[in-house]
Design an enzyme around this catalytic site. Structure first.
Site, PDB file in Angstrom:
ATOM      1  N   ARG A  59       5.090  16.018 -26.502  1.00  0.00           N
ATOM      2  CA  ARG A  59       3.720  15.924 -25.969  1.00  0.00           C
ATOM      3  C   ARG A  59       3.710  15.195 -24.625  1.00  0.00           C
ATOM      4  O   ARG A  59       2.815  14.416 -24.327  1.00  0.00           O
ATOM      5  CB  ARG A  59       2.810  15.211 -26.978  1.00  0.00           C
ATOM      6  CG  ARG A  59       2.621  15.996 -28.265  1.00  0.00           C
ATOM      7  CD  ARG A  59       1.899  15.173 -29.322  1.00  0.00           C
ATOM      8  NE  ARG A  59       1.770  15.931 -30.557  1.00  0.00           N
ATOM      9  CZ  ARG A  59       0.627  16.421 -31.027  1.00  0.00           C
ATOM     10  NH1 ARG A  59      -0.485  16.252 -30.348  1.00  0.00           N
ATOM     11  NH2 ARG A  59       0.589  17.095 -32.162  1.00  0.00           N
ATOM     12  N   GLU A  67       4.623   5.946 -36.060  1.00  0.00           N
ATOM     13  CA  GLU A  67       3.406   6.764 -36.033  1.00  0.00           C
ATOM     14  C   GLU A  67       3.354   7.736 -37.195  1.00  0.00           C
ATOM     15  O   GLU A  67       2.295   8.055 -37.702  1.00  0.00           O
ATOM     16  CB  GLU A  67       3.309   7.526 -34.713  1.00  0.00           C
ATOM     17  CG  GLU A  67       2.096   8.443 -34.649  1.00  0.00           C
ATOM     18  CD  GLU A  67       1.678   8.822 -33.243  1.00  0.00           C
ATOM     19  OE1 GLU A  67       1.072   9.891 -33.094  1.00  0.00           O
ATOM     20  OE2 GLU A  67       1.944   8.061 -32.300  1.00  0.00           O
ATOM     21  N   LYS A  68       4.540   8.206 -37.614  1.00  0.00           N
ATOM     22  CA  LYS A  68       4.581   9.195 -38.689  1.00  0.00           C
ATOM     23  C   LYS A  68       5.869   9.027 -39.487  1.00  0.00           C
ATOM     24  O   LYS A  68       6.819   8.388 -39.017  1.00  0.00           O
ATOM     25  CB  LYS A  68       4.462  10.615 -38.123  1.00  0.00           C
ATOM     26  CG  LYS A  68       5.471  10.953 -37.049  1.00  0.00           C
ATOM     27  CD  LYS A  68       5.291  12.367 -36.529  1.00  0.00           C
ATOM     28  CE  LYS A  68       4.202  12.505 -35.511  1.00  0.00           C
ATOM     29  NZ  LYS A  68       4.540  11.943 -34.194  1.00  0.00           N
ATOM     30  N   ASP A 127       3.987   6.809 -31.008  1.00  0.00           N
ATOM     31  CA  ASP A 127       4.503   7.739 -30.003  1.00  0.00           C
ATOM     32  C   ASP A 127       4.283   7.163 -28.603  1.00  0.00           C
ATOM     33  O   ASP A 127       3.344   6.397 -28.385  1.00  0.00           O
ATOM     34  CB  ASP A 127       3.801   9.098 -30.126  1.00  0.00           C
ATOM     35  CG  ASP A 127       4.379   9.956 -31.251  1.00  0.00           C
ATOM     36  OD1 ASP A 127       5.436   9.581 -31.793  1.00  0.00           O
ATOM     37  OD2 ASP A 127       3.772  10.987 -31.575  1.00  0.00           O
ATOM     38  N   TYR A 142      10.707  14.080 -26.967  1.00  0.00           N
ATOM     39  CA  TYR A 142       9.275  14.006 -27.289  1.00  0.00           C
ATOM     40  C   TYR A 142       8.495  15.137 -26.602  1.00  0.00           C
ATOM     41  O   TYR A 142       8.508  15.247 -25.376  1.00  0.00           O
ATOM     42  CB  TYR A 142       8.739  12.639 -26.865  1.00  0.00           C
ATOM     43  CG  TYR A 142       7.281  12.435 -27.153  1.00  0.00           C
ATOM     44  CD1 TYR A 142       6.825  12.347 -28.466  1.00  0.00           C
ATOM     45  CD2 TYR A 142       6.352  12.344 -26.122  1.00  0.00           C
ATOM     46  CE1 TYR A 142       5.478  12.149 -28.735  1.00  0.00           C
ATOM     47  CE2 TYR A 142       5.001  12.147 -26.382  1.00  0.00           C
ATOM     48  CZ  TYR A 142       4.573  12.061 -27.691  1.00  0.00           C
ATOM     49  OH  TYR A 142       3.242  11.884 -27.961  1.00  0.00           O
ATOM     50  N   ASP A 180       2.698   7.429 -25.894  1.00  0.00           N
ATOM     51  CA  ASP A 180       1.580   7.900 -25.083  1.00  0.00           C
ATOM     52  C   ASP A 180       0.336   7.078 -25.432  1.00  0.00           C
ATOM     53  O   ASP A 180       0.372   6.206 -26.287  1.00  0.00           O
ATOM     54  CB  ASP A 180       1.327   9.405 -25.267  1.00  0.00           C
ATOM     55  CG  ASP A 180       1.045   9.796 -26.707  1.00  0.00           C
ATOM     56  OD1 ASP A 180       0.760   8.901 -27.532  1.00  0.00           O
ATOM     57  OD2 ASP A 180       1.108  10.995 -27.027  1.00  0.00           O
TER      58      ASP A 180
END
Length: 646
Positions: free
Chosen positions: A330, A7-8, A103, A328, A105
Site C-alpha cells: 500500500r 496491525e494484523k 503498517d 509492503y 503509513d
C-alpha cells in the site's frame, strides 16, 4: 516483558518468527522464549461512535438535528473484534515496554495508537514506546527492522493527521449523507444517498466526462501534407504549419477549420520547389520508469490484464502476506533506500526462480547501473513496491498473482537497464512561401524498452538533407479529420485521474498545491472508493468503460458544485500532510470544516429534489457505513442502514 503490537496476525507471526524460540501460542498472542509477547490488532479494533451513541434522538434522521458535531469524540469497540481488544489491553497493562508495529503509513500509525490511547498508558510507557517499521515480511528484513526501531513519539503528528482525517470524514460524510438522503425522500426516493469527501468528487469526474461526451459535437478540420522528392528519388512528407494570418480560420488548438483554405495551400505548393530552411537533430533519452507504487501498479495491471483496482490490491496483499514475495504493497512511494542496492543480485535471483522474470532478461541486466530510484532523501515511512529475496520451492502462484508479480519484477529489473536513446530530427521546409515541417525519430539504443511489450511505432525515416538544399514538391494533399470526444473513463484512467487530480482543476493556485500532493484519496483507499461507487449504484461498467448511472447523475446535479469538484477535497490531503509534518495544527483544519458543513446543510434544506423522482435505490446503495473492514453480515443490519459513508 516487552510487548509487540502488530496491525494484523500475519505481521505478528512474521515478528514472532525471528524472536527467541520455543514459542507458546495463546489465544490472541504468541509468547516467545525470553518471556516477550507478540499480539496483534485485526485491522481497526475501535471505530468512530455513531450519532445515536452520542444521543438516542439521532437514530431518527431529521434535518433539524443537522449538523451533528460531537463535543467530545468517542471511539467504541468493534463487536467482532471486542475479544481481541480485551486481550491487547490486558497485555499492554502487564508489559514493561511496548513496540508499535502498525503498517508503515498514516492509517497503520493511528490503528495501534488508538488502542494504546484506549488502554490509558502511563506517561512513562507512552514516552518509552518504540516504533517498528516493517515493509518486508521475510525474516532477514524483519530482523533488520528490529535493529532500526525509532521512538513512537516521533510519529505522533502522523497519528494526529490520521485522526483528523477520520473525524473530518465522519463529520462530512455523516452530515451530508443524512441531509441529501432526506432531500431524496421528498421526491419519494427510498435509498440512502451517500456523500463523501473523496467518493463524491470521483463520481463528479465520471458524471462530467459522460456529460461532455453526450454533448460533444464533432467538427471537421484540415491538414495539408507536402509530398517531397529529392534528386536521388527518395521521398518523404512534411506537414503545413499555418501562419498567424490563418488564425481567423483556426480553432483554439491551432486546427484549420476551413477546407477552402487548406485546398488553396495544397494547390499552391503543387510542382513547386521546396527549400530546406532548418535541420535540428537532437539526441534524446528516456530513463527507466521508477519502481511501482500501488496506483501505478493498479493502472498498468488494468491496462495489461483488465484487473480492477481492488483485484490488484487483493492480489498484492496475498503476495505480501501469504507468499512474502513483495514488499509492503500500500505504498505511495516510488523510490528505494540506497542500502537495498546491494541486495539486487539476491532479489533478481529470487524473481527468476519464482517465474517473475526470464533468464535471458536477467542475464542482460547490468547490476553496476544505478538508476535514480535509489534515493534515501525521497524515501519516507515506506518505499516502492519491489520483489523480495524469497525463493518459492514450488510453483504456488495463481494466474493473477503471477501476472502482478511479473509486472513488479520487470519494473524492478528495468532499474538495471540503460536508458532508451533516440535521435529526434526536425526539418523545416519553405514551399511557395509556406512553412512545412517533417519529424522523425531514429532509435539509437532500445535500453530498458526491451523488457516491455509495446506497440511498435512505425519509424519515420528522413533522407540525408543539407541546409539550403532544393527539393521538389510533387504533390499537395488535403487530409480531412474530425475532432473526437474524450473517452469514457476506464479503471486505469480513473485511477490516473485520482492520482493526477491537478489536471482537472482550473484555479492555478490550487493546481500548484495539488501537484505536490497525492491527489484524491490514498494508495490504500482508491480501489475501495471506486468499488464503493459501483456497489452504491452510482457507477456501472460497460465493457472496460466506466459510466455514471441515472442515480449518480441525479446526485451530482443536486449537490452544490463545490461538493463534487476535486478542488477543496483534494486540498484536504494537502492540509493533512501539513499536520503530519507539524506544519499545521489540528484545530486550524477542523474548525473551518465545522462551519463549512453547517453551510452545506443550509443549502441542502432549499435544494431541488425532483431529479430523484422515479429512481430506485440499489441494494448496496441503501447500506452505507463509516466503519472500516466491516463484514457483509453486519452491513445488512438495520442499524448499519442508518449509518452514512465517508
Amino acid at each position: 516483558m516487552k510487548l509487540y503490537i502488530a496491525e494484523k496476525p500475519s505481521l505478528g507471526r512474521a515478528i514472532a518468527d525471528v524472536l527467541p524460540k520455543p514459542h507458546k501460542k495463546h489465544d490472541g498472542y504468541i509468547e516467545v522464549a525470553n518471556g516477550d509477547c507478540v499480539t496483534w490488532c485485526i485491522g481497526h479494533l475501535l471505530e468512530q461512535a455513531a450519532p445515536e451513541d452520542y444521543d438516542p434522538k439521532y437514530k431518527k434522521w431529521q434535518m433539524a438535528h443537522l449538523p451533528i458535531v460531537p463535543e467530545h469524540w468517542q471511539f467504541k469497540a468493534k463487536p467482532k473484534t471486542k475479544k481481541q481488544l480485551s486481550i491487547v489491553k490486558k497485555l499492554v497493562k502487564q508489559a514493561d515496554s511496548l513496540v508499535h508495529a502498525g503498517d508503515p503509513d498514516r492509517e497503520g500509525q493511528l490503528l495501534v495508537d488508538e488502542v494504546l490511547q484506549e488502554a490509558k498508558l502511563s506517561e512513562r510507557k507512552k514516552q518509552s514506546t518504540q516504533r517498528l517499521l516493517i515493509s518486508d515480511l521475510n525474516p532477514s528484513a524483519v530482523k533488520k527492522a528490529l535493529n532500526q526501531m525509532r521512538a513512537n513519539q516521533e510519529f505522533v503528528p502522523l497519528s494526529v493527521s490520521a485522526l483528523a482525517r477520520a473525524r473530518a470524514d465522519w463529520l462530512y460524510g455523516m452530515n451530508l449523507t443524512r441531509a441529501y438522503t432526506l432531500v431524496g425522500q421528498k421526491a419519494g426516493f427510498q435509498g440512502v444517498l451517500s456523500v463523501g469527501r473523496v467518493q463524491t468528487p470521483v463520481l463528479g469526474l465520471v458524471v462530467r466526462r459522460d456529460m461532455e461526451i453526450d454533448n460533444f459535437v464533432s467538427k471537421p478540420f484540415f491538414e495539408v501534407l507536402a509530398h517531397v522528392r529529392k534528386n536521388d528519388g527518395s521521398e518523404f512528407s512534411a506537414k503545413w504549419k499555418p501562419s498567424e494570418a490563418c488564425q481567423p480560420y483556426m480553432d483554439e488548438e491551432g486546427r484549420v477549420l476551413v477546407k477552402a483554405l487548406a485546398e488553396n495551400v495544397a494547390a499552391r505548393i503543387h510542382a513547386q520547389d521546396a527549400q530546406v530552411k532548418k535541420i535540428e537533430a537532437k539526441p534524446k533519452k528516456h530513463n527507466p520508469p521508477l519502481p511501482y507504487n500501488l496506483s501505478a501498479l493498479q493502472i498498468d495491471a488494468n491496462k495489461r490484464f483488465g484487473m480492477s483496482a481492488k483485484q490488484v490490491l487483493d492480489v498484492c496483499q496475498a503476495l505480501y502476506e501469504k507468499h512474502k514475495l513483495i514488499t509492503y504493497p500500500r505504498s505511495d512511494n516510488r523510490y528505494i533506500p540506497a542500502g537495498h542496492f546491494a541486495e539486487a543480485s539476491q532479489v533478481l535471483g529470487a524473481a527468476l526462480n519464482n517465474q517473475g522474470l526470464t533468464e535471458e532478461k536477467v542475464n542482460d541486466a547490468n547490476l553496476s547501473l544505478k538508476s535514480k530510484c535509489w534515493n534515501d532523501a525521497k524515501v519516507e515511512a515506506h518505499h516502492a513496491i519491489i520483489p523480495t529475496a524469497k525463493k518459492l520451492k514450488t510453483a504456488q502462484l495463481g494466474q493473477y498473482e503471477l501476472q502482478v508479480y511479473q509486472l513488479i519484477s520487470t519494473q524492478y529489473l528495468a532499474q538495471f537497464y540503460p536508458a532508451y536513446r533516440y535521435t529526434e530530427t526536425r526539418v523545416e521546409l519553405e514551399i511557395a512561401g509556406g512553412v512545412f515541417v517533417a519529424k522523425a525519430e531514429q532509435i539509437v539504443e532500445l535500453g530498458f524498452k526491451r523488457l516491455f511489450k509495446t506497440e511498435e511505432k512505425k519509424q519515420v525515416i528522413l533522407p540525408r538533407l543539407e541546409l539550403g538544399e532544393l527539393l521538389h514538391c510533387f504533390k499537395g494533399e488535403v487530409i480531412e479529420k474530425h475532432t473526437q470526444p474524450p473517452s469514457h473513463f476506464t479503471e486505469a484512467t480513473l485511477l490516473s485521474a485520482m492520482t493526477g487530480i491537478a489536471r482537472f482543476v482550473a484555479n492555478t493556485e490550487i493546481k500548484k498545491v495539488l501537484k505536490e500532493t497525492d491527489g484524491l484519496g490514498t494508495e490504500a483507499t482508491r480501489a475501495g472508493i471506486i468499488d464503493l461507487l459501483f456497489k452504491r449504484g452510482f457507477l456501472q461498467r460497460n465493457g472496460k468503460s466506466i459510466r455514471s448511472t441515472e442515480l449518480g447523475v441525479a446526485l451530482i446535479k443536486t449537490l452544490p458544485e463545490d461538493v463534487s469538484l476535486p478542488d477543496r477535497t483534494a486540498l484536504w490531503e494537502s492540509q493533512l500532510a501539513k499536520i503530519a509534518m507539524k506544519e499545521q495544527p489540528y484545530q486550524t483544519f477542523m474548525n473551518p470544516l465545522e462551519k463549512e458543513i453547517a453551510g452545506f446543510i443550509e443549502r441542502a434544506c432549499v435544494s431541488d429534489s425532483t431529479l430523484f423522482t422515479g429512481l430506485k435505490s440499489s441494494r448496496a446503495g441503501s447500506k452505507p457505513s463509516f466503519s472500516k473492514k466491516r463484514s457483509r453480515k453486519r452491513a445488512s443490519t438495520k442499524s448499519s442502514r442508518r449509518k452514512s459513508a465517508a
